[in-house]
Write a protein that holds these residues in place. Structure first.
Motif, PDB file in Angstrom:
ATOM      1  N   LYS A   1       4.745  19.069  -5.342  1.00  0.00           N
ATOM      2  CA  LYS A   1       4.577  17.870  -4.537  1.00  0.00           C
ATOM      3  C   LYS A   1       3.819  16.827  -5.352  1.00  0.00           C
ATOM      4  O   LYS A   1       2.721  17.088  -5.843  1.00  0.00           O
ATOM      5  CB  LYS A   1       3.798  18.213  -3.264  1.00  0.00           C
ATOM      6  CG  LYS A   1       3.904  17.177  -2.198  1.00  0.00           C
ATOM      7  CD  LYS A   1       3.338  17.724  -0.894  1.00  0.00           C
ATOM      8  CE  LYS A   1       3.498  16.730   0.227  1.00  0.00           C
ATOM      9  NZ  LYS A   1       2.915  17.240   1.477  1.00  0.00           N
ATOM     10  N   VAL A   2       4.438  15.667  -5.507  1.00  0.00           N
ATOM     11  CA  VAL A   2       3.866  14.615  -6.347  1.00  0.00           C
ATOM     12  C   VAL A   2       3.566  13.390  -5.498  1.00  0.00           C
ATOM     13  O   VAL A   2       4.396  12.955  -4.704  1.00  0.00           O
ATOM     14  CB  VAL A   2       4.866  14.222  -7.469  1.00  0.00           C
ATOM     15  CG1 VAL A   2       4.322  13.086  -8.310  1.00  0.00           C
ATOM     16  CG2 VAL A   2       5.185  15.424  -8.338  1.00  0.00           C
ATOM     17  N   GLU A   3       2.369  12.865  -5.648  1.00  0.00           N
ATOM     18  CA  GLU A   3       2.017  11.632  -4.938  1.00  0.00           C
ATOM     19  C   GLU A   3       1.676  10.548  -5.937  1.00  0.00           C
ATOM     20  O   GLU A   3       1.080  10.815  -6.979  1.00  0.00           O
ATOM     21  CB  GLU A   3       0.815  11.876  -4.017  1.00  0.00           C
ATOM     22  CG  GLU A   3       1.169  12.729  -2.823  1.00  0.00           C
ATOM     23  CD  GLU A   3      -0.046  13.106  -1.993  1.00  0.00           C
ATOM     24  OE1 GLU A   3      -0.908  12.228  -1.785  1.00  0.00           O
ATOM     25  OE2 GLU A   3      -0.129  14.265  -1.591  1.00  0.00           O
ATOM     26  N   THR A   4       2.082   9.320  -5.603  1.00  0.00           N
ATOM     27  CA  THR A   4       1.803   8.208  -6.519  1.00  0.00           C
ATOM     28  C   THR A   4       0.704   7.303  -5.966  1.00  0.00           C
ATOM     29  O   THR A   4       0.378   7.340  -4.786  1.00  0.00           O
ATOM     30  CB  THR A   4       3.049   7.336  -6.760  1.00  0.00           C
ATOM     31  OG1 THR A   4       3.422   6.722  -5.522  1.00  0.00           O
ATOM     32  CG2 THR A   4       4.209   8.138  -7.304  1.00  0.00           C
ATOM     33  N   ARG A   5       0.197   6.496  -6.844  1.00  0.00           N
ATOM     34  CA  ARG A   5      -0.762   5.453  -6.521  1.00  0.00           C
ATOM     35  C   ARG A   5      -0.146   4.486  -5.503  1.00  0.00           C
ATOM     36  O   ARG A   5       1.070   4.329  -5.459  1.00  0.00           O
ATOM     37  CB  ARG A   5      -1.033   4.682  -7.825  1.00  0.00           C
ATOM     38  CG  ARG A   5      -2.316   3.975  -7.940  1.00  0.00           C
ATOM     39  CD  ARG A   5      -2.389   3.373  -9.350  1.00  0.00           C
ATOM     40  NE  ARG A   5      -2.542   4.391 -10.393  1.00  0.00           N
ATOM     41  CZ  ARG A   5      -3.703   4.984 -10.665  1.00  0.00           C
ATOM     42  NH1 ARG A   5      -4.788   4.666 -10.017  1.00  0.00           N
ATOM     43  NH2 ARG A   5      -3.784   5.895 -11.613  1.00  0.00           N
TER      44      ARG A   5
ATOM     45  N   LEU B   1       0.807  -1.217   0.000  1.00  0.00           N
ATOM     46  CA  LEU B   1       0.000   0.000   0.000  1.00  0.00           C
ATOM     47  C   LEU B   1       0.841   1.268   0.000  1.00  0.00           C
ATOM     48  O   LEU B   1       0.329   2.346  -0.137  1.00  0.00           O
ATOM     49  CB  LEU B   1      -0.940   0.005   1.211  1.00  0.00           C
ATOM     50  CG  LEU B   1      -2.020  -1.075   1.174  1.00  0.00           C
ATOM     51  CD1 LEU B   1      -2.917  -0.964   2.382  1.00  0.00           C
ATOM     52  CD2 LEU B   1      -2.856  -0.955  -0.099  1.00  0.00           C
ATOM     53  N   ARG B   2       2.131   1.089   0.183  1.00  0.00           N
ATOM     54  CA  ARG B   2       2.992   2.253   0.278  1.00  0.00           C
ATOM     55  C   ARG B   2       3.072   2.994  -1.059  1.00  0.00           C
ATOM     56  O   ARG B   2       3.171   2.395  -2.110  1.00  0.00           O
ATOM     57  CB  ARG B   2       4.393   1.805   0.706  1.00  0.00           C
ATOM     58  CG  ARG B   2       5.156   2.873   1.406  1.00  0.00           C
ATOM     59  CD  ARG B   2       6.354   2.297   2.064  1.00  0.00           C
ATOM     60  NE  ARG B   2       6.025   1.656   3.322  1.00  0.00           N
ATOM     61  CZ  ARG B   2       6.929   1.078   4.097  1.00  0.00           C
ATOM     62  NH1 ARG B   2       8.179   1.013   3.723  1.00  0.00           N
ATOM     63  NH2 ARG B   2       6.574   0.560   5.241  1.00  0.00           N
ATOM     64  N   ALA B   3       3.041   4.304  -0.969  1.00  0.00           N
ATOM     65  CA  ALA B   3       3.162   5.122  -2.172  1.00  0.00           C
ATOM     66  C   ALA B   3       4.259   6.152  -1.963  1.00  0.00           C
ATOM     67  O   ALA B   3       4.724   6.344  -0.848  1.00  0.00           O
ATOM     68  CB  ALA B   3       1.832   5.811  -2.444  1.00  0.00           C
ATOM     69  N   ASP B   4       4.647   6.779  -3.050  1.00  0.00           N
ATOM     70  CA  ASP B   4       5.663   7.817  -2.948  1.00  0.00           C
ATOM     71  C   ASP B   4       5.028   9.183  -2.702  1.00  0.00           C
ATOM     72  O   ASP B   4       3.960   9.479  -3.228  1.00  0.00           O
ATOM     73  CB  ASP B   4       6.460   7.906  -4.249  1.00  0.00           C
ATOM     74  CG  ASP B   4       7.694   7.028  -4.231  1.00  0.00           C
ATOM     75  OD1 ASP B   4       7.980   6.450  -3.164  1.00  0.00           O
ATOM     76  OD2 ASP B   4       8.355   6.916  -5.263  1.00  0.00           O
ATOM     77  N   GLU B   5       5.710   9.962  -1.915  1.00  0.00           N
ATOM     78  CA  GLU B   5       5.313  11.355  -1.728  1.00  0.00           C
ATOM     79  C   GLU B   5       6.600  12.152  -1.885  1.00  0.00           C
ATOM     80  O   GLU B   5       7.483  12.073  -1.047  1.00  0.00           O
ATOM     81  CB  GLU B   5       4.713  11.523  -0.329  1.00  0.00           C
ATOM     82  CG  GLU B   5       3.976  12.812  -0.162  1.00  0.00           C
ATOM     83  CD  GLU B   5       3.286  12.889   1.193  1.00  0.00           C
ATOM     84  OE1 GLU B   5       2.605  11.935   1.585  1.00  0.00           O
ATOM     85  OE2 GLU B   5       3.467  13.920   1.848  1.00  0.00           O
ATOM     86  N   VAL B   6       6.691  12.856  -2.992  1.00  0.00           N
ATOM     87  CA  VAL B   6       7.946  13.517  -3.342  1.00  0.00           C
ATOM     88  C   VAL B   6       7.741  15.020  -3.458  1.00  0.00           C
ATOM     89  O   VAL B   6       6.748  15.484  -4.022  1.00  0.00           O
ATOM     90  CB  VAL B   6       8.476  12.989  -4.701  1.00  0.00           C
ATOM     91  CG1 VAL B   6       9.887  13.467  -4.942  1.00  0.00           C
ATOM     92  CG2 VAL B   6       8.404  11.479  -4.759  1.00  0.00           C
ATOM     93  N   THR B   7       8.678  15.761  -2.907  1.00  0.00           N
ATOM     94  CA  THR B   7       8.635  17.211  -3.046  1.00  0.00           C
ATOM     95  C   THR B   7       9.840  17.667  -3.866  1.00  0.00           C
ATOM     96  O   THR B   7      10.978  17.375  -3.515  1.00  0.00           O
ATOM     97  CB  THR B   7       8.636  17.889  -1.667  1.00  0.00           C
ATOM     98  OG1 THR B   7       7.548  17.351  -0.903  1.00  0.00           O
ATOM     99  CG2 THR B   7       8.436  19.385  -1.805  1.00  0.00           C
TER     100      THR B   7
END
Ligand code: CU
Length: 98
Positions: free
Chosen positions: A64-68, A20-26
């Motif tokens: 800020k980008v979030e992935t599935r 379930l982990r996703a990326d959260e990138v700034t």
């Protein structure tokens, strides 16, 4: 519960967060100065099916980008996306979130 079932249950519990982990990138973006820049970057990230959200802070030059869930996006891919939109990456910060 039998010991085998207990172990199976436990290992499933341990595995689920990994999936379930996703990326959260700034990303700090050089040259992003107005809302047109922001829209362009958002649009370019919008073409990536792994990306679920793009938020821009123009004042701080942050994207800020979030992935599935279960997906991640590499630094290389982030740089390419920003470059394709016509800008440069100054810094990439990432955190994993459940
Ligand atoms: Cu602009």
């Amino acid at each position: 519960m039998k010991i085998k079932q207990k172990l199976l249950y436990l290992s499933l519990l341990l595995l689920i967060p990994q999936f379930l982990r996703a990326d959260e990138v700034t990303i700090t973006v050089k040259g992003m100065v107005c809302s047109f820049c922001a829209q362009g970057i958002k649009k370019t990230f919008g073409k990536n099916e792994k990306v679920t959200a793009v938020n821009v802070d123009l004042e701080k030059k942050l994207v800020k980008v979030e992935t599935r869930d279960g997906e991640s996006i590499s630094d290389e891919e982030l740089r390419k996306t920003i470059n394709d939109a016509g800008y440069d990456v100054l810094e990439i910060k990432r955190e994993k979130h459940a």
